[in-house]
Design an enzyme around this catalytic site. Structure first.
Site, PDB file in Angstrom:
ATOM      1  N   ASP A   1       0.848  -1.186   0.068  1.00 51.43           N
ATOM      2  CA  ASP A   1       0.047   0.107  -0.175  1.00 51.43           C
ATOM      3  C   ASP A   1       1.018   1.048  -0.010  1.00 51.43           C
ATOM      4  O   ASP A   1       0.497   2.270  -0.572  1.00 51.43           O
ATOM      5  CB  ASP A   1      -0.922   0.042   1.274  1.00 51.43           C
TER       6      ASP A   1
ATOM      7  N   HIS B   1       2.006   3.215  -3.301  1.00 53.14           N
ATOM      8  CA  HIS B   1       1.303   4.388  -3.683  1.00 53.14           C
ATOM      9  C   HIS B   1       2.004   5.694  -3.447  1.00 53.14           C
ATOM     10  O   HIS B   1       1.903   6.681  -3.910  1.00 53.14           O
ATOM     11  CB  HIS B   1      -0.128   4.428  -3.150  1.00 53.14           C
TER      12      HIS B   1
ATOM     13  N   HIS C   1      -8.700  -3.654   7.261  1.00 55.83           N
ATOM     14  CA  HIS C   1      -7.536  -2.925   6.711  1.00 55.83           C
ATOM     15  C   HIS C   1      -8.186  -1.526   6.710  1.00 55.83           C
ATOM     16  O   HIS C   1      -9.361  -1.039   6.120  1.00 55.83           O
ATOM     17  CB  HIS C   1      -7.413  -3.326   5.580  1.00 55.83           C
TER      18      HIS C   1
ATOM     19  N   HIS D   1      -7.801   3.080   6.306  1.00 57.26           N
ATOM     20  CA  HIS D   1      -7.323   4.022   6.149  1.00 57.26           C
ATOM     21  C   HIS D   1      -7.511   5.444   6.881  1.00 57.26           C
ATOM     22  O   HIS D   1      -8.581   5.378   7.414  1.00 57.26           O
ATOM     23  CB  HIS D   1      -7.508   4.626   4.356  1.00 57.26           C
TER      24      HIS D   1
ATOM     25  N   TYR E   1     -13.537   6.997  -4.382  1.00 59.72           N
ATOM     26  CA  TYR E   1     -12.129   6.573  -5.056  1.00 59.72           C
ATOM     27  C   TYR E   1     -11.076   7.460  -5.138  1.00 59.72           C
ATOM     28  O   TYR E   1     -11.607   8.455  -5.730  1.00 59.72           O
ATOM     29  CB  TYR E   1     -12.163   5.876  -6.384  1.00 59.72           C
TER      30      TYR E   1
END
Lengths: 339, 339
Positions: B16, B19, B196, B198, B287
């Site tokens: 991850d 990115h 998971h 963010h 997104y």
């Protein structure tokens, strides 16, 4: 036009954030920030040295600009927002407070260590006499058991505090601990309860939501995390989260986001991250001023500075007891030799 | 020596986090990080392009180094830690997976949009055949109602997933929503549940604790927050928090803190903050690839890009439907004119 607000936000970037930029605010910067916060309809804006009125000293760090000039600048541009000042008895005097009021401060937040509320009596009652809104601000709240916290909060209430804040100065509290404490304060106080968090354990937002869930009505935030240590609950993010939860703050989210990005971010000397040092302070639950002492003692005694800080946290050592740091390092070194 | 672990951590900074550094990892960097993670006793280390195996394309961003070289490098130095790979059916193939296994990958995490679990069938069953540990990874979990999420998770379980992860790809979920979802998954699955998160709404840690409270056994973290958007749950901070809660991960906290500070921080092109763009994505729940399109449409139609993104979030628009962005902007502009 009156604004509906479920929660009253105090923005502390111009006070707590002063630590993050080594007290280097200029009049120009404060005007720009306070004007933007006023336009975003933030109800309270705190302005002072990071350690409160009178904090500009060699010991706590010299301010680039006299804080009274900064308060005056904020008042001149912040519209309907009210300017708050922080004052720590022993550092800031009643005279400082009077001066701040004479130039437009509307709220006094009187801060003491969580077990020393008694020293706030005179400042709180004088502030009340001057017609200010008053807040009692119990710092390092994680160090006291719940009963002690409640006892101290009740003292502040008796001195005239309109709100008592539980302050997680080291960013050490876990959400269930915040819930337990705020619940007890709500059950035992007549006045409002507030919460001020730090992000050293990445829990400022979690703890803020826990406090609100238990009935805290006032919350501190710092835009773009601009506060001591790892910074505070990030105000513009908090407003977004509360909007998604249907909780009204009356603050214009887009304006606040723009202020964070366009006005605050460029001020930051380095972005607010959770670095190793900040993490250790939150994990151990100790004063940030201990860090350098512990690192020095670490070199002398060959003990990891983290072990020293954790032991200091266990013993609930407070500011002013810095001599304990060497004692603890020495003791740990002897124990290791003995084992 | 066996290690007691209440929670199994997967470190995703080498996947991850790719990115966050525009897929520029070198073999040297990956070796340094994986060695340090192995020494800190991190059980799983994910290594791949940010969009999983085969993600190095013009569309998703070209990797500086072939990911198979990076996987091989990690395997060669990470000791008892296991290397995991992410694969998105449609991007990564069974052939990619076989190659990764041939050079030492031990776990396959097969990721799909939360409503498209059916496309994971082949990848999961082939991975199982190859003797891998398997994870089904349901991305953008906030977009599906709880019943749908459970239905899709059960599909992954039926294909052979040993664990199903609820993935908050946009950092949009609130703690009570995480609790509700993890509780439902635990009630309806035989296999393990993972989370998971963010940090776009500064809730990665809060959501992780909420997931653990409801029985999630596997958790992803990224050291120093090195992940897409505002990054993931910061691993070294999570370990500190869990230690203070008495929850065992078997990971050496000091070593992880040192790795974050000395190995990861210097890699970051810019520190992981919650910027305006990241905040908007979490607030709207869309997104990250929509951001640039929305900003372009904003200029053309004179509508704030945030209003466009929020409307796209309301309509639960998914990747591949980018043409909807212009439609929404056009519609909002017409509505404004009409009012």
């Amino acid at each position: 036009m009156s604004t509906e607000r479920d929660i009253l936000i105090t923005e502390v970037a111009l006070r707590d954030g002063s630590h993050a930029i080594a007290h280097q605010y200029t009049v120009e910067q404060v005007k720009k920030v306070a004007k933007a916060l006023g336009e975003a309809n933030v109800p309270y804006i705190e302005v002072a040295h990071g350690d409160g009125l009178g904090g500009s000293t060699l010991q706590y760090g010299l301010s680039r600009t006299n804080e009274m000039e900064l308060i005056e600048a904020a008042v001149s541009v912040c519209g309907d927002s009210k300017v708050a000042v922080l004052v720590l008895p022993g550092i800031g005097t009643i005279t400082d407070l009077k001066q701040a009021v004479s130039i437009g401060a509307k709220m006094a937040r009187v801060a003491t260590h969580v077990t020393e509320a008694d020293v706030s009596a005179q400042h709180l009652s004088k502030a009340k006499e001057m017609g200010l809104e008053t807040v009692g601000f119990l710092m390092m709240s994680h160090m006291a058991p719940v009963e002690k916290l409640v006892e101290q909060a009740k003292l502040m209430e008796s001195y005239g505090a309109d709100t008592v804040y539980m302050v997680d100065s080291a960013g050490a509290l876990l959400p269930h601990q915040v819930k337990e404490r705020v619940r007890a304060l709500r059950q035992n106080l007549q006045v409002n309860v507030g919460f001020h968090g730090h992000n050293n354990l990445s829990l400022a937002m979690a703890n803020t939501l826990a406090a609100i869930e238990e009935g805290a009505q006032r919350i501190d935030g710092s835009i773009r995390c601009l506060g001591a240590g790892a910074g505070n609950t990030q105000t513009e993010v908090l407003i977004a989260v509360l909007e998604n939860m249907g909780i009204k703050t009356g603050i214009d989210l887009y304006k606040l986001m723009d202020t964070a990005e366009e006005v605050i971010a460029p001020l930051l000397q380095s972005p607010q991250e959770i670095t190793r040092d900040n993490l250790v302070l939150g994990y151990a639950g100790v004063y940030s001023s201990f860090l350098l002492h512990a690192q020095r003692a670490s070199k002398k005694y060959g003990i990891d500075s983290r072990d020293i800080l954790i032991e200091l946290g266990r013993r609930k050592v407070v500011g002013g007891q810095e001599d304990m740091i060497v004692d603890v390092a020495d003791e740990l070194a002897r124990q290791r030799k003995a084992n």
